[in-house]
Design a protein around this motif. Structure first.
Motif, PDB file in Angstrom:
ATOM      1  N   ASP A 263      -3.294  -1.188   4.466  1.00  0.00           N
ATOM      2  CA  ASP A 263      -2.403  -1.365   3.326  1.00  0.00           C
ATOM      3  C   ASP A 263      -1.297  -0.309   3.381  1.00  0.00           C
ATOM      4  N   LYS A 264      -0.104  -0.694   3.783  1.00  0.00           N
ATOM      5  CA  LYS A 264       1.012   0.250   3.927  1.00  0.00           C
ATOM      6  C   LYS A 264       1.423   0.843   2.586  1.00  0.00           C
ATOM      7  N   THR A 265       1.313   0.049   1.538  1.00  0.00           N
ATOM      8  CA  THR A 265       1.682   0.537   0.206  1.00  0.00           C
ATOM      9  C   THR A 265       0.742   1.654  -0.237  1.00  0.00           C
ATOM     10  N   GLN A 266      -0.557   1.454  -0.011  1.00  0.00           N
ATOM     11  CA  GLN A 266      -1.537   2.474  -0.371  1.00  0.00           C
ATOM     12  C   GLN A 266      -1.322   3.744   0.453  1.00  0.00           C
ATOM     13  N   ALA A 268       1.449   4.739   1.724  1.00  0.00           N
ATOM     14  CA  ALA A 268       2.684   5.377   1.244  1.00  0.00           C
ATOM     15  C   ALA A 268       2.424   6.187  -0.025  1.00  0.00           C
ATOM     16  N   ARG A 269       1.563   5.674  -0.918  1.00  0.00           N
ATOM     17  CA  ARG A 269       1.228   6.413  -2.132  1.00  0.00           C
ATOM     18  C   ARG A 269       0.572   7.751  -1.785  1.00  0.00           C
TER      19      ARG A 269
END
Length: 293
Positions: A263-266, A268-269
């Motif tokens: 999960d790239k979004t996770q 990034a967070r």
């Protein structure tokens, strides 16, 4: 009064190295029976793990005694008060030298549970200590970039963390991934003056598998105002000044759980969260290295 005032550095280094080796060998010998017992009889795991952790902590305690005899000036430690020795923590320090590990063990001994590291899989073959790490359930990571390696690392960490849930544990992760050198700093084109770029892979796995159980993240800043010491400097009584600043940080709910490997979004967070800490840490190191009146 430090022993370095009475004993020549080469002799002191030899004596210290022998004491460290003897302490390691004796501790490992005592660990063999409980390590084999929990392997053969899984229902004995919990009491055996408690004994193994106690033996590892006694190894740290003995090392701390001779470290106190070697230090030229008292270490300056801030923020290590009020921690729970029976809790669960995630520790995130910067990495300057192999000396960091013994410094961290001494600073946190008796304050939080025994520190457990993410290790490269190849290190299991290190004589004596590799088997000790295995007995203590240190997660061994393949550290590959392929999706298969990442999936294997996630599963390895999940299994390790399942074992950690029943016994208070501290997981430590050097997010820089390697020791700081000027050559590595230049090669990375790091935006920080005193730090390498953080890598959130192993940290993300720890947060994904055990994030809800950690009481806090302990953000540790290590500073050596007299210059980064080698391990031989430590052994021979030439360590110089040591400053350790511990900042207890709450772990945001949005960086816990998920699958940061996919999960790239996770990911990034988590990266944004750690980069904010790294900017503060870099400024703190700069401040600590300024000449003082």
């Amino acid at each position: 009064m430090p022993l370095s005032r009475f004993v020549p550095a080469p002799l002191l280094g030899l004596i210290s190295g022998l004491l460290l080796g003897l302490n390691t060998l004796v501790t490992f010998t005592l660990m063999i029976v409980p390590a084999l017992l929990k392997l053969v009889l899984p229902f004995t795991r919990k009491p055996c793990d408690r004994l193994l952790n106690a033996l590892a902590s006694s190894w740290v305690a003995r090392n701390s005694v001779w470290l106190s005899l070697l230090e030229r000036s008292p270490w300056q430690v801030e923020g290590a008060e009020g921690l729970n020795r029976h809790g669960w923590y995630l520790v995130s320090p910067n990495h300057r030298s192999w000396v960091d590990i013994l410094v961290l063990q001494r600073v946190f001994h008796g304050r939080i549970p025994f520190l457990k590291f993410f290790l490269k899989q190849e290190l299991i073959w290190v004589p004596v200590i590799g088997l000790a790490w295995w007995a203590l359930d240190f997660p061994f990571m393949k550290r590959g970039r392929s999706s298969g390696a990442q999936a294997a690392d996630l599963e390895t960490t999940r299994k390790a963390c399942q074992k950690f849930r029943s016994i208070p544990t501290t997981v430590i992760n050097f997010v820089e991934g390697t020791r700081f050198t000027q050559a590595k700093h230049a090669r990375q084109q790091s935006p920080y003056r005193h730090l390498l770029k953080p890598k959130v892979g192993a940290l993300g796995i720890a947060l994904a598998t055990m994030g809800e159980q950690f009481e806090a993240l302990l953000d540790v800043t290590l500073v050596y105002p007299d210059g980064t010491p080698s391990f031989w400097d430590l052994l021979s009584g030439r360590l110089g000044r040591v400053e350790v600043v511990v900042q207890r940080r709450s772990i945001p709910a949005e960086v816990v759980g998920g699958d940061p490997g996919r999960d790239k979004t996770q990911r990034a967070r988590i990266g944004t969260w750690i980069e904010g800490q790294w900017a503060e840490k870099d400024a703190l190191i700069e401040q600590r290295l300024l000449p003082r009146d």
